[in-house]
Write an enzyme that holds these catalytic residues in place. Structure first.
Site, PDB file in Angstrom:
ATOM      1  N   ASP A  31     -16.253  -5.734   6.336  1.00  0.00           N
ATOM      2  CA  ASP A  31     -14.965  -6.222   6.808  1.00  0.00           C
ATOM      3  C   ASP A  31     -14.029  -5.026   6.983  1.00  0.00           C
ATOM      4  O   ASP A  31     -14.250  -3.949   6.405  1.00  0.00           O
ATOM      5  CB  ASP A  31     -14.404  -7.217   5.787  1.00  0.00           C
ATOM      6  CG  ASP A  31     -13.006  -7.674   6.138  1.00  0.00           C
ATOM      7  OD1 ASP A  31     -12.818  -8.225   7.235  1.00  0.00           O
ATOM      8  OD2 ASP A  31     -12.094  -7.455   5.312  1.00  0.00           O
ATOM      9  N   ASP A  33      -9.913  -5.173   7.526  1.00  0.00           N
ATOM     10  CA  ASP A  33      -8.602  -5.280   6.881  1.00  0.00           C
ATOM     11  C   ASP A  33      -8.743  -5.727   5.428  1.00  0.00           C
ATOM     12  O   ASP A  33      -9.351  -6.764   5.137  1.00  0.00           O
ATOM     13  CB  ASP A  33      -7.710  -6.270   7.632  1.00  0.00           C
ATOM     14  CG  ASP A  33      -7.359  -5.770   9.023  1.00  0.00           C
ATOM     15  OD1 ASP A  33      -6.835  -4.649   9.119  1.00  0.00           O
ATOM     16  OD2 ASP A  33      -7.618  -6.492  10.002  1.00  0.00           O
TER      17      ASP A  33
END
Length: 261
Positions: A31, A33
């Site tokens: 991922d 953010d």
């Protein structure tokens, strides 16, 4: 924080959930953010500021917590559901962008330990992908600003799928770009929707919580819940998972369109 056992039941649950089991890792899916980029706090503060500027103050912290890890269009739907169809989205977006850009003038920070972890993961020879709820434009801009765009063989964004996180579609697509079954992919996430997405695809899932703590459901879906990226690196070293492997990855024509220049 120690690794936690997975929920019982389901094919492959021992492989995904038991940190004492052998992991066969052939690709790394991360991922963006809140996991690699320390941007969730920026977004959180910007949304809070924008909501207040638009006159909304009723339990907005809880509302914004619920938005962490969720794609923008779904967040807009949440706001309409809560405040009505006449909610001033355009005004909110202007206030959000103004505050976000003000904060980001100071730079786009990486999470602590991100560079060391990426160095070690690249050293294995496994292909790396970003799997993000952000748009492609935002992902490319932010990864470039942070100086890590060229580390990834693929970047999979909300623009590439019909359903974002917590649906498994993003992780399924990322695995397919490398021609690897999801159960041979290591996924690293910070949010509960992200964990649901990675686990739903069948990936070995590690959670490093950012703003919102893991739910009991998320803990049950994770092979490990760890306090920071340094702890992820330490665990991978302890499990002898950072040895150089032959890199047999050959991107498909579809995947090649998403490789960095």
């Amino acid at each position: 924080m120690p690794g936690l056992p997975a929920a019982s039941g389901g094919a492959g649950s021992e492989h995904r959930g038991n940190v004492t089991a052998d992991w066969d890792i052939r690709a790394i899916l991360l991922d963006m953010d809140g996991t690699l980029l320390d941007t969730e706090k920026v977004y959180f503060e910007s949304v809070i500021t924008a909501l207040k500027a638009c006159g909304y103050t009723d339990d907005i912290v809880t509302l914004c917590h619920a938005m962490v890890g969720i794609p923008g269009p779904e967040c807009e739907a949440m706001l309409r559901d809560r405040y009505g169809e006449d909610f001033p989205l355009a005004e909110l977006n202007r206030a959000f962008v103004a505050k976000r850009d003000e904060i980001l003038k100071a730079g786009l920070p990486l999470k602590s330990g991100a560079v060391d972890l990426l160095d070690a993961l690249q050293g294995t020879g496994h292909p790396l992908a970003i799997v993000t709820s952000s748009s492609r434009r935002t992902a490319d801009e932010h990864l470039t600003l942070a100086g890590i765009r060229t580390r990834f063989e693929a970047v999979v964004t909300r623009d590439d799928v019909a359903r974002g996180k917590p649906s498994p579609d993003l992780y399924l697509l990322a695995a397919s770009r490398f021609g690897v079954q999801p159960e041979f992919c290591l996924a690293i996430e910070d949010s509960n929707p992200g964990v649901a997405s990675a686990h739903g695809a069948g990936a070995i899932t590690i959670m490093v919580p950012d703003i919102v703590p893991p739910t009991d459901e998320s803990r049950a879906k994770c092979a490990a819940v760890l306090p920071d990226l340094g702890a992820v690196l330490e665990m991978l070293r302890e499990r002898d998972l950072l040895k150089r492997r032959p890199n047999n990855f050959r991107p498909t024509r579809k995947a090649a369109r998403h490789l960095p220049a």
